[in-house]
Motif scaffolding. Sequence first.
Motif: not given
Length: 383
Positions: A4-8, A10-11, A21-22, A69-71
Amino acid sequence: MDDLYAIVGVNRNDPPDAIDKKIKQELRTWQKRTNSPDLTKRQEAEKRVELLTQAREILMDPAKRAAYTQRLDAWLASGAAQQQPQMTAAGGNWLEQARTYLGRGDYNSVVYAAREARNTLGASAEVWSLLARGNAGLGNLRDALYEAQQAATLDPGNPEHRFDLASIYEDLEQWDQALATYQQVSQLTGGSEEADLGMASVYSATGRFDQAIPVLERVHQHGSDKQMAAYYLSDVLLAHAEAIPAAQNGDSYSITSYDEILRINEIIARVKTLSDHPDIVQQVVKLETYLAQMEVKTLFGTTGWRMTKMVIIWSVIALVIFGIGSSGGAAMGMLFLLIGVGVLIGRIALAMRKYYLPQWQINAYIHHREMAQNQYNYTNYGR
């Protein structure tokens, strides 16, 4: 598993405000594609909106974010993310496979199938287009740009290829190229809503609200999806409102005049008539709360002790005046008492007017002081 971080985009360590915001920015981008006449684009956009909604639910909740994030770390450590998809296309129809995966939002498989299609069928405009959309979904924007350019070159009359190219230019913040390409799409289609929304998005991103708003007003008035048009128009109007304050500092700003409050309130009133979308309502409430704070008066330019000392001193002066008058009799004493109290009240009123200021006026004073200091530093030290 979806990153989901990559999809959005963001870091991992980005704060919640930056992620929120993103997500909103990405939702604006993809929601306008949910009405595309191209089925695969519509399906892709719907899947992306679904994932972004999921990202908001998980990444904006501290407990859910930590567990997710752990998963994700465990999944990435297993090497599963690096594995190439194992597939075969029935009858060798890799193009059809690529389209299917695109509708599911499986961009790794899209790229794999499109490459196989290029190897077996040759580099057609559609193959390049599928590669571009797959790589764009993976965030490989430079690769996607080249591929989208190839698709548009091979099939220059196809507005869908031009629209993909414009979207990638926009993602890369190459605003002039994005605007020019959206205008080409508009010419090819005789003025499509997608092209109008794209142009308005570029105008808004570059602060040209006077050009973005009329375009969105037209889409809202004549477009097929008035609810979506109202959302985009409201969003740009609010962005325009936040650009009104003269004191801007990156992503933040300060109200420094009452006129700015009035102008922003006018825009808020219009937005309230347009959209009740939760994101828009949240922005309106946040902005109204900030404007209310700007009108709250607080002590500025002095201290509580100095104010107390002033009251004591002028109380003593009032008593002295009364004492002088009382030596001339009761009537004269009463007159001088009234004079003394009047002097005291007048002095307190003057102090309140001078030192109790609305926050916008305090902001103006601080802003002007900082501007003067910056000018002094530049004049005397060249910095």
